[in-house]
Write an enzyme that holds these catalytic residues in place. Sequence first.
Site, PDB file in Angstrom:
ATOM      1  N   SER A  76       0.876  -1.171   0.000  1.00 32.14           N
ATOM      2  CA  SER A  76       0.000   0.000   0.000  1.00 32.14           C
ATOM      3  C   SER A  76       0.909   1.216   0.000  1.00 32.14           C
ATOM      4  CB  SER A  76      -0.839  -0.013   1.283  1.00 32.14           C
ATOM      5  OG  SER A  76      -1.422   1.250   1.528  1.00 32.14           O
ATOM      6  N   TYR A 111      -2.055  -1.529  10.331  1.00 32.87           N
ATOM      7  CA  TYR A 111      -2.025  -1.635   8.856  1.00 32.87           C
ATOM      8  C   TYR A 111      -0.698  -1.091   8.333  1.00 32.87           C
ATOM      9  CZ  TYR A 111      -3.952  -1.266   4.066  1.00 32.87           C
ATOM     10  OH  TYR A 111      -4.204  -1.389   2.711  1.00 32.87           O
TER      11      TYR A 111
END
Length: 265
Positions: free
Chosen positions: A147, A160
């Site tokens: 990401s 995350y």
Amino acid sequence: MTHAAMKLKGKTAIVTGAASGIGREIALLYAREGARVAIADLNQTGAEGVAREIEAAGGRAIGVAMDVTSEDAVEQGIETTAKTLGGIDILVSNAGIQIVKSLDQLAYADWRRMIAIHLDGAFLSTRACLRHMYRQGRGGSIIYMGSVHSKLASALKGPYVAAKHGLIGLCRTVAKEGAAHRVRANVICPGFVLTPLVKSQIPELARANGMSEDEVAKKIMLKDTADGEFTTTADVAEAALFFAAFETNALTGQSIIVSHGWHME
Ligand code: NAD
């Protein structure tokens, strides 16, 4: 498309988290490019649905019920894939979830769940596929769904961000160890893509920031992009095709950011 023009003709790919969103799009594109594809997901019905969609279009695919956090399920799912589809050439480790919470409010169980899905899942899938790839002796490509949060942090996304940064380290290690076997490893780092994973975090971000949901998209998610646009599943799938079809160790241990210029390096 003629068979000769297909970029993944004769290859077998397993894509985790492929019942939905980015993984689904990658599975569909790989199948159009001639790969046999295993759709591995916690959501068995969804996985079988995507496999049927591919087969209806003339491709070859199977749905595999697989929780990436379970060592047994991953071993079995990858074994079934290799047996049914003829080995493993490409792994896309993509399954993921999001939990939006400030660190001081985050339950330890939620931290562990995030690390289990994103990092344990990537490790277990990698290990099982590497064993097949090394044994087969025909190289391979391992692709991690990182990401922009593999490169930078945002508030409320601690586990995350930590897990996505961790994938870069795992990828680089696989690149070093896999090279002798012509196994490459790379990371794709997408910006915001409007999948169920992202749609579900918009209300929480709106509450936390006292904004409307529309403002969350414009003022938080897309604020630093070059053009104010969301990245699409198709954009990410093209990057996944590029890594899968690149045949030499020249391109290994890398991460590519697909984010409308949100982050540049
Ligand atoms: P999604 O929710 O549409 O799809 C995720 C899939 O993973 C679902 O089908 C779900 O069933 C599956 N899954 C969840 N836990 C699992 C488990 N334990 N075992 C097996 N499957 C499991 O989400 P998405 O946006 O397509 O996300 C896919 C990946 O892309 C994730 O790793 C995510 O972090 C990453 N990513 C997404 C975005 C985005 O903006 N959507 C941006 C960057 C990175």
